[in-house]
Scaffold this motif. Structure first.
Motif, PDB file in Angstrom:
ATOM      1  N   ALA A  84       0.820  -1.211   0.000  1.00  0.00           N
ATOM      2  CA  ALA A  84       0.000   0.000   0.000  1.00  0.00           C
ATOM      3  C   ALA A  84       0.852   1.259   0.000  1.00  0.00           C
ATOM      4  CB  ALA A  84      -0.911   0.016   1.227  1.00  0.00           C
ATOM      5  N   CYS A  85       2.031   1.173   0.592  1.00  0.00           N
ATOM      6  CA  CYS A  85       2.823   2.385   0.771  1.00  0.00           C
ATOM      7  C   CYS A  85       3.389   2.877  -0.548  1.00  0.00           C
ATOM      8  CB  CYS A  85       3.967   2.153   1.740  1.00  0.00           C
ATOM      9  SG  CYS A  85       4.958   3.644   1.932  1.00  0.00           S
ATOM     10  N   PHE A  86       3.088   4.117  -0.883  1.00  0.00           N
ATOM     11  CA  PHE A  86       3.556   4.637  -2.170  1.00  0.00           C
ATOM     12  C   PHE A  86       4.926   5.283  -2.090  1.00  0.00           C
ATOM     13  CE2 PHE A  86       1.532   9.167  -2.214  1.00  0.00           C
ATOM     14  CZ  PHE A  86       1.695   9.286  -0.850  1.00  0.00           C
ATOM     15  N   TYR A 109      11.206   8.600   3.896  1.00  0.00           N
ATOM     16  CA  TYR A 109      10.367   8.997   2.759  1.00  0.00           C
ATOM     17  C   TYR A 109       8.898   9.064   3.127  1.00  0.00           C
ATOM     18  CZ  TYR A 109      14.434   6.821   0.522  1.00  0.00           C
ATOM     19  OH  TYR A 109      15.676   6.442   0.178  1.00  0.00           O
ATOM     20  N   CYS A 110       8.545   8.519   4.267  1.00  0.00           N
ATOM     21  CA  CYS A 110       7.131   8.418   4.634  1.00  0.00           C
ATOM     22  C   CYS A 110       6.488   9.797   4.659  1.00  0.00           C
ATOM     23  CB  CYS A 110       7.009   7.765   6.007  1.00  0.00           C
ATOM     24  SG  CYS A 110       5.356   7.819   6.705  1.00  0.00           S
ATOM     25  N   VAL A 111       5.318   9.915   4.033  1.00  0.00           N
ATOM     26  CA  VAL A 111       4.622  11.195   4.061  1.00  0.00           C
ATOM     27  C   VAL A 111       3.536  11.225   5.129  1.00  0.00           C
ATOM     28  CG1 VAL A 111       5.071  11.636   1.622  1.00  0.00           C
ATOM     29  CG2 VAL A 111       2.933  10.576   2.299  1.00  0.00           C
ATOM     30  N   GLY A 112       3.362  10.117   5.822  1.00  0.00           N
ATOM     31  CA  GLY A 112       2.363  10.095   6.884  1.00  0.00           C
ATOM     32  C   GLY A 112       0.928  10.056   6.386  1.00  0.00           C
ATOM     33  N   CYS A 113       0.713   9.363   5.268  1.00  0.00           N
ATOM     34  CA  CYS A 113      -0.645   9.346   4.701  1.00  0.00           C
ATOM     35  C   CYS A 113      -1.540   8.328   5.388  1.00  0.00           C
ATOM     36  CB  CYS A 113      -0.577   9.034   3.217  1.00  0.00           C
ATOM     37  SG  CYS A 113      -0.024   7.347   2.895  1.00  0.00           S
ATOM     38  N   ARG A 114      -0.938   7.350   6.047  1.00  0.00           N
ATOM     39  CA  ARG A 114      -1.671   6.348   6.831  1.00  0.00           C
ATOM     40  C   ARG A 114      -2.453   5.355   5.993  1.00  0.00           C
ATOM     41  NH1 ARG A 114      -2.568  11.272   8.439  1.00  0.00           N
ATOM     42  NH2 ARG A 114      -4.822  11.307   8.241  1.00  0.00           N
ATOM     43  N   TYR A 115      -2.107   5.265   4.725  1.00  0.00           N
ATOM     44  CA  TYR A 115      -2.756   4.256   3.893  1.00  0.00           C
ATOM     45  C   TYR A 115      -2.354   2.854   4.356  1.00  0.00           C
ATOM     46  CZ  TYR A 115      -4.507   2.051  -0.405  1.00  0.00           C
ATOM     47  OH  TYR A 115      -5.176   1.271  -1.318  1.00  0.00           O
ATOM     48  N   CYS A 116      -1.130   2.741   4.894  1.00  0.00           N
ATOM     49  CA  CYS A 116      -0.687   1.457   5.431  1.00  0.00           C
ATOM     50  C   CYS A 116      -1.630   0.976   6.526  1.00  0.00           C
ATOM     51  CB  CYS A 116       0.737   1.579   5.976  1.00  0.00           C
ATOM     52  SG  CYS A 116       1.019   3.041   6.994  1.00  0.00           S
ATOM     53  N   MET A 117      -2.180   1.933   7.280  1.00  0.00           N
ATOM     54  CA  MET A 117      -3.069   1.554   8.385  1.00  0.00           C
ATOM     55  C   MET A 117      -4.412   1.072   7.856  1.00  0.00           C
ATOM     56  SD  MET A 117      -2.031   4.810  10.745  1.00  0.00           S
ATOM     57  CE  MET A 117      -2.948   4.363  12.197  1.00  0.00           C
TER      58      MET A 117
HETATM   59  S1  SF4 Z   1       1.964   6.604   6.196  1.00  0.00           S
HETATM   60 FE1  SF4 Z   1       2.302   4.466   5.676  1.00  0.00          FE
HETATM   61  S2  SF4 Z   1       1.610   4.295   3.557  1.00  0.00           S
HETATM   62 FE2  SF4 Z   1       1.836   6.455   3.987  1.00  0.00          FE
HETATM   63  S3  SF4 Z   1       3.879   6.950   3.301  1.00  0.00           S
HETATM   64 FE3  SF4 Z   1       4.048   6.459   5.481  1.00  0.00          FE
HETATM   65  S4  SF4 Z   1       4.504   4.287   5.558  1.00  0.00           S
HETATM   66 FE4  SF4 Z   1       3.781   4.726   3.510  1.00  0.00          FE
END
Ligand code: SF4
Ligand code: SF4
Ligand code: SF4
Lengths: 277, 388
Positions: A84-86, A109-117
């Protein structure tokens, strides 16, 4: 070469040494706990609590059975969080651990979008909601201990009763089979062997898994056995074809319907509106 | 007309919008300093809330008017729809800007927002969404440049843009088609989490298809609002002839939905009396079947109130559907509860106020709406009586 932990529910006494050692090895702050009517405090995984032991009281006739379940990231064979993580911030290592690169490898690199969750079928990753620049946090299978120092995960070392066994995944599966065949009390199911394509953490139990909080059925159907990345890929793989095909079709249509002279003199058709009208 | 200088009339309504916008800016700054937890009600159970659910998913869907009109006008060359083409482009562009802003507010490590351009997680649906949205917004800015340079004279640039227009137009349809569908694909990972009435392997089809049929309805609403606000004649004939497109697309949507539910063997879940099933029934009956009938009956379709009401149902219906996917359908499996905080609402309100202000400013200064052939004095009946 993929490592695994076998959790034997029958051997866990709920002492929570694993929780304590996880916190101390990983320098995780304690969470203020609220009074509650059960033994589950804090009750769930979070950015600061990577493993948690929940307790279950089962009634069987006039007997009460206590069971304790240690939870943490399952370290899926094909992790949904990774697919899921882009920004590719999660990786499945060849050692079996699924790690989060921003904190583990300093590759931020994580943007904190939380799609992983959203993606994780076990609702594992936690987010540092109180931080201005939050990280995603979860159990890292003690990647530092196991890879660099050749040790077992901190929680496994701390376990007094042998409820946690660390080793190669095939060996752990064999061990599970072995225990199940020697003792008829075990349920004939290794949780994590097939769920969502299989996980590195495996569980065996003498009480049905659905009674101790495991996801076995969802919406009255057994949980998916295919890995989540393979589902997404089934759809994503069409992207380039749709891109090219649809683009070509549109170009053709535009050319076909184009009249000999393109004469909408747009500048005469439109004008600014006057608000004072 | 073009000699006119920039103008922006200030009314009380606009002052209210400006204040809402400033309030949102303050709340946003607070959020950046103190983190998401300080202003939102989001949690580990509910990592996505109002900003993603409404501002992003709905904002982008509502901007669907841009690509459907572009397809109808510039690819199929149905010139009778030309009068609404520019307004559709403008609202679409503004909708995308809102979505990008809300995305930026919502991501925790915002200074990393550019990373996905360089670290390719191409197996992620979000990767596709991210690329398509950023590229498409750029394209819309360029398309808008064509209009911009009509007023701000810069012949060389306008000519250059003229050459690029055809490929831009085509890309400007392909990209949104792709990412409207991948906004749906985002939820394929939520297998066993999203209620089966909404989860499907063809959810991307449902998303792109509904974004498309939403387009004409959205244009009808915008057109009516604009005509009321400025005391103009609404483009009723254009709205009416578009209803056919919407109606047929909705019929197909409904049929595919039924086939899909049957194929997956979850049709019965629509009638099991649960909260989810009731929400689903409302979605299908009130927001799909009802507008189909309203569009099908000439006595309703040919009246302004009829088209507008049906279109409103379509628009609200798509929002309702997206909300069902993001909230209703996920509630049971993730547990906990989520209701947006005042601050989340304030920021959302502020963003949409910005959209309204920008729209007003642009139509009053650029050539967006068609000139009226007649003088406007006869159309006072369409005035709202209040100043926007
Ligand atoms: S929040 Fe999760 S899905 Fe989003 S960029 Fe960070 S690690 Fe990847
Ligand atoms: S349990 Fe969740 S967080 Fe852990 S590897 Fe699997 S998908 Fe990722
Ligand atoms: S493997 Fe390490 S990080 Fe994971 S729960 Fe055990 S101690 Fe904590």
């Amino acid at each position: 070469m993929s490592k695994s932990v076998l959790v034997d529910i029958t051997r866990c006494i709920g002492c929570r040494s694993c929780m304590v050692s996880c916190k101390s090895w990983n320098d995780l702050p304690a969470e203020p706990s609220e009074f509650s009517n059960n033994w589950d405090s804090p009750g769930k995984l979070s950015a600061d609590t990577w493993t948690n032991v929940s307790s279950y009281v089962l009634e069987e006739g006039d007997q009460l059975k206590w069971r304790f379940v240690k939870r943490q990231c399952m370290h899926c064979n094909e992790p949904a969080c990774e697919s899921a993580c882009f920004t590719h911030s999660f990786v499945k290592t060849k050692e079996g651990a699924v790690i989060y690169k921003p904190t583990e490898l300093n590759e931020d690199y994580c943007v904190g979008c939380r799609y992983c969750m959203i993606a994780c079928p076990f609702d594992v990753p936690g987010f540092q909601w109180d931080k201005a620049l939050p990280y995603v946090q979860k159990c890292r299978f003690c990647y530092d201990r196991t890879k660099e120092e050749g040790l077992e995960p901190a929680c496994v070392t701390a376990c007094l009763t042998g409820a946690l066994t660390y080793g190669e995944r095939d060996e752990m599966l064999a061990l599970a089979q072995d225990r199940m065949s020697k003792d008829p009390r075990y349920i004939k199911h290794i949780y994590g062997e097939k769920e969502y394509g299989g996980t590195s953490w495996l569980y065996i139990s003498d009480v049905p898994f659905d009674q101790i909080g495991f996801k076995t059925e969802v919406f009255n159907r057994p949980v998916t056995q295919r890995s989540i990345p393979s589902l997404t890929w089934d759809v994503l793989k069409w992207t380039p074809y749709i891109f090219v095909g649809w683009g070509a079709l549109l170009t053709a249509m535009r050319a076909y319907t184009k009249r000999r002279a393109e004469v909408h003199n747009e500048e005469d058709l439109y004008g600014p509106v006057d608000p004072k009208e | 007309m073009y000699g006119r200088n920039w103008s922006f009339r200030i009314t009380w309504f606009r002052i209210l919008l400006i204040m809402l916008m400033l309030g949102a800016v303050a709340a946003a700054l607070y959020r950046f300093v103190f983190g998401l937890g300080a202003v939102t009600n989001l949690s580990d159970q509910w990592p996505w809330g109002l900003w993603i659910g409404f501002d992003l998913l709905c904002g982008i869907a509502l901007a669907g008017g841009g690509f459907s009109t572009a397809l109808i006008v510039h690819v199929l060359h149905r010139d009778k729809y030309l009068p609404i083409a520019r307004a559709a482009l403008l609202t679409s562009l503004l909708g995308y800007i809102i979505s990008l802003v809300s995305l930026f507010l919502d991501i925790g490590r915002w200074y990393n927002f550019w990373r996905p351009f360089f670290y390719w997680g191409f197996h992620s649906v979000l990767f596709e969404v991210f690329w398509c949205i950023s590229l498409y917004t750029t394209i819309q800015v360029l398309e808008f440049g064509d209009i911009f340079f009509e007023k701000v004279k810069f012949p060389a640039l306008k000519k250059l843009l003229g050459y690029m227009m055809t490929p831009l137009l085509i890309l400007g349809i392909v990209l949104p088609s792709l990412h409207q569908s991948s906004l749906g694909s985002l939820y394929i990972v939520a297998v066993d989490k999203l209620y089966p009435l909404w989860w499907s392997m063809i959810i991307p089809f449902f998303f792109v298809w509904s974004a498309f049929f939403l387009g004409p309805a959205m244009v009808t609403i915008e057109g009516t609002l604009a005509s009321r606000a400025y005391g103009r004649q609404p483009e009723l004939p254009v709205f009416q002839s578009m209803t056919k497109i919407t109606m047929w697309m909705m019929i197909i949507y409904f049929i595919v939905k039924m086939i899909d539910l049957n194929y997956r063997g979850v049709f019965g879940m629509a009638f099991n009396g649960s909260f989810e099933s009731n929400m689903f029934l409302i979605e299908m009956i009130v927001f799909i079947l009802l507008p189909i009938f309203m569009y099908a009956i000439p006595a309703i379709r040919t009246k302004l109130w009829g088209v507008v009401t049906a279109s409103l149902l379509v628009v609200v219906g798509v929002v309702f559907n997206r909300m069902n996917v993001v909230f209703t359908g996920m509630a049971k499996s993730v547990g906990g509860s989520y209701f947006p905080s005042v601050w989340e609402f304030l920021i959302t309100l502020g963003m949409w106020s910005f959209l309204a202000l920008a729209y007003l400013f642009i139509v009053e200064n650029f050539s967006i709406l068609p000139k009226e052939e007649h003088t406007h004095s006869t159309h006072t009946s369409y005035g709202t009586g209040f100043n926007v």
